[in-house]
Design a protein around this motif. Structure first.
Motif, PDB file in Angstrom:
ATOM      1  N   PHE A   1       0.791  -1.243   0.000  1.00 54.63           N
ATOM      2  CA  PHE A   1       0.000   0.000   0.000  1.00 54.63           C
ATOM      3  C   PHE A   1       0.817   1.284   0.000  1.00 54.63           C
ATOM      4  CE2 PHE A   1      -2.998  -2.783   2.613  1.00 54.63           C
ATOM      5  CZ  PHE A   1      -3.670  -3.240   1.495  1.00 54.63           C
ATOM      6  N   GLN A   2       2.143   1.193  -0.039  1.00 54.04           N
ATOM      7  CA  GLN A   2       2.948   2.421   0.005  1.00 54.04           C
ATOM      8  C   GLN A   2       3.210   2.917  -1.422  1.00 54.04           C
ATOM      9  OE1 GLN A   2       3.832   2.685   3.392  1.00 54.04           O
ATOM     10  NE2 GLN A   2       4.259   4.854   3.076  1.00 54.04           N
TER      11      GLN A   2
ATOM     12  N   PRO B   1      -0.192   9.276   6.510  1.00 50.16           N
ATOM     13  CA  PRO B   1       0.899   8.857   7.402  1.00 50.16           C
ATOM     14  C   PRO B   1       1.833  10.027   7.743  1.00 50.16           C
ATOM     15  CG  PRO B   1       0.650   7.311   5.591  1.00 50.16           C
ATOM     16  CD  PRO B   1      -0.287   8.432   5.313  1.00 50.16           C
TER      17      PRO B   1
ATOM     18  N   GLN C   1      -3.797   1.758   3.348  1.00 55.51           N
ATOM     19  CA  GLN C   1      -3.476   1.906   4.779  1.00 55.51           C
ATOM     20  C   GLN C   1      -4.547   2.787   5.414  1.00 55.51           C
ATOM     21  OE1 GLN C   1       0.825   2.900   5.878  1.00 55.51           O
ATOM     22  NE2 GLN C   1       0.773   3.107   3.672  1.00 55.51           N
ATOM     23  N   ILE C   2      -5.203   3.615   4.570  1.00 55.79           N
ATOM     24  CA  ILE C   2      -6.268   4.494   5.069  1.00 55.79           C
ATOM     25  C   ILE C   2      -7.609   3.893   4.669  1.00 55.79           C
ATOM     26  CG2 ILE C   2      -7.266   6.815   4.864  1.00 55.79           C
ATOM     27  CD1 ILE C   2      -4.430   7.806   4.254  1.00 55.79           C
ATOM     28  N   ASP C   3      -8.527   3.867   5.621  1.00 58.92           N
ATOM     29  CA  ASP C   3      -9.861   3.322   5.359  1.00 58.92           C
ATOM     30  C   ASP C   3     -10.659   4.365   4.553  1.00 58.92           C
ATOM     31  OD1 ASP C   3     -12.478   2.536   5.475  1.00 58.92           O
ATOM     32  OD2 ASP C   3     -12.533   2.256   7.660  1.00 58.92           O
TER      33      ASP C   3
ATOM     34  N   ALA D   1      -0.754   6.586   0.566  1.00 58.50           N
ATOM     35  CA  ALA D   1      -0.892   5.489   1.515  1.00 58.50           C
ATOM     36  C   ALA D   1      -1.790   4.371   1.023  1.00 58.50           C
ATOM     37  CB  ALA D   1      -1.441   6.029   2.826  1.00 58.50           C
TER      38      ALA D   1
END
Ligand SMILES: CC(C)(COP(=O)(O)OP(=O)(O)OC[C@H]1O[C@@H](n2cnc3c(N)ncnc32)[C@H](O)[C@@H]1OP(=O)(O)O)[C@@H](O)C(=O)NCCC(=O)NCCS
Length: 281
Positions: free
Chosen positions: A100-101, A218, A194-196, A191
């Motif tokens: 996810f980065q 992040p 990683q973020i909803d 991100a």
């Protein structure tokens, strides 16, 4: 206010190489596979890809998916070559070791630039900015039903209530717009999932109007302007872009991979001519 301007390729290509800090460029590239009659041979530009990209390319089982990957990464590199004035094959990305980065451009010295790539079937969307975080997403309009079937995965309660008030006909289109805009926001934050996505709020009643949203990225809180549009000359695709509010104008151009390759080749010839003229005298 975010000003969105569609430009012909030569004007777009000219301003892409310029220094402006308050504009962002968005190229919507038709990456249909070359036919026998097109001037672009499949594989002809593969040598601009780096080792990691070629390894990924070799791992695709489907020829269509491999072409989508290859064509979109070639397009990204040719656009970055224009912005950075570095040969496409020399541009390097730091690939994240964690899921996810975002991939990051490295060693670009004083020509700082941020870029975002999205590809889906026949289209790649490539956004660049010299000053702002950018996130781009492109989706075929034919995916509206798919997006609608999973709205609970990415819409917050308020957005779901708003969707429920819409006529059946509008719901699918609104779901796809929200999907596309949220993807753009997640990518600008660098991100991904990683973020909803349900933590992002959008005014889905007026999705065609650029709107402000904020996201806990992040690297800290990030305010973003986000917009989505169907470009009249490419009515099969929906494209969304998220940028920081310092960006005043978005220059959009729709082009084919063949046209992009031709513009890049012409620029390379001009650079070579200038270099030889300098060397000669
Ligand atoms: C990055 C992400 C947000 C989007 O990926 P996607 O929609 O599948 O694919 P896109 O073509 O739009 O974008 C892929 C490109 O984004 C870039 N990218 C990957 N991770 C990224 C990140 N964290 N931030 C920014 N860009 C990223 C890469 O250049 C990638 O290209 P590549 O896969 O060819 O190397 C991803 O985290 C994801 O998994 N999405 C799943 C889609 C979904 O279910 N969305 C729900 C609606 S919100």
């Amino acid at each position: 206010m975010l000003d969105i301007e569609t430009q012909p390729l030569d004007a777009f290509w000219g301003s892409l190489g310029g220094p402006s800090n308050d504009e962002c460029h968005l190229a919507l590239v038709d990456i249909s596979r070359p036919t026998r009659h097109s001037g672009l041979a499949e594989g002809a530009w593969r040598d601009v890809l780096c080792g990691a990209e070629r390894t990924r390319l070799d791992a695709f089982k489907s020829a269509a998916a491999a072409w989508e990957y290859e064509a979109s990464h070639v397009a990204l590199r040719l656009i970055l070559e224009r912005c950075l004035k570095i040969p496409a094959s020399k541009i390097q990305f730091r690939r994240p070791g964690v899921p996810f980065q975002a991939p990051e451009l490295v060693d670009i010295g004083s020509h700082a630039i941020k870029a975002s790539l999205s590809h889906s079937g026949r289209f790649a969307a490539i956004a660049t900015s010299r000053s702002s975080a950018v996130g781009a997403d492109v989706e075929p309009l034919s995916r509206a039903k798919d997006a609608y079937e999973v709205v609970h995965m990415f819409l917050c309660d308020e957005e779901l209530a708003c969707l429920a008030e819409m006529s059946t006909g509008r719901r699918m289109a609104a779901a796809l717009r929200a999907w596309c805009m949220k993807e753009a926001v997640l990518k600008a934050a660098g991100a991904g999932f990683q973020i909803d996505p349900t933590t992002i709020w959008l005014n889905i009643k007026h999705p065609g109007v650029p709107q402000l949203t904020s996201i806990k990225a992040p690297a800290g809180d990030l305010a973003l302007s986000v917009c989505s549009a169907v470009v009249p000359t490419r009515p099969e695709a929906l494209v969304a872009l998220a940028v920081e509010p310092t960006i005043r104008s978005i220059q959009v151009s729709c082009l084919s991979l063949e046209e992009l390759v031709a513009a890049a080749s012409l620029t390379r010839t001009c650079w070579q001519d200038r270099r030889s003229a300098r060397e000669q005298g």
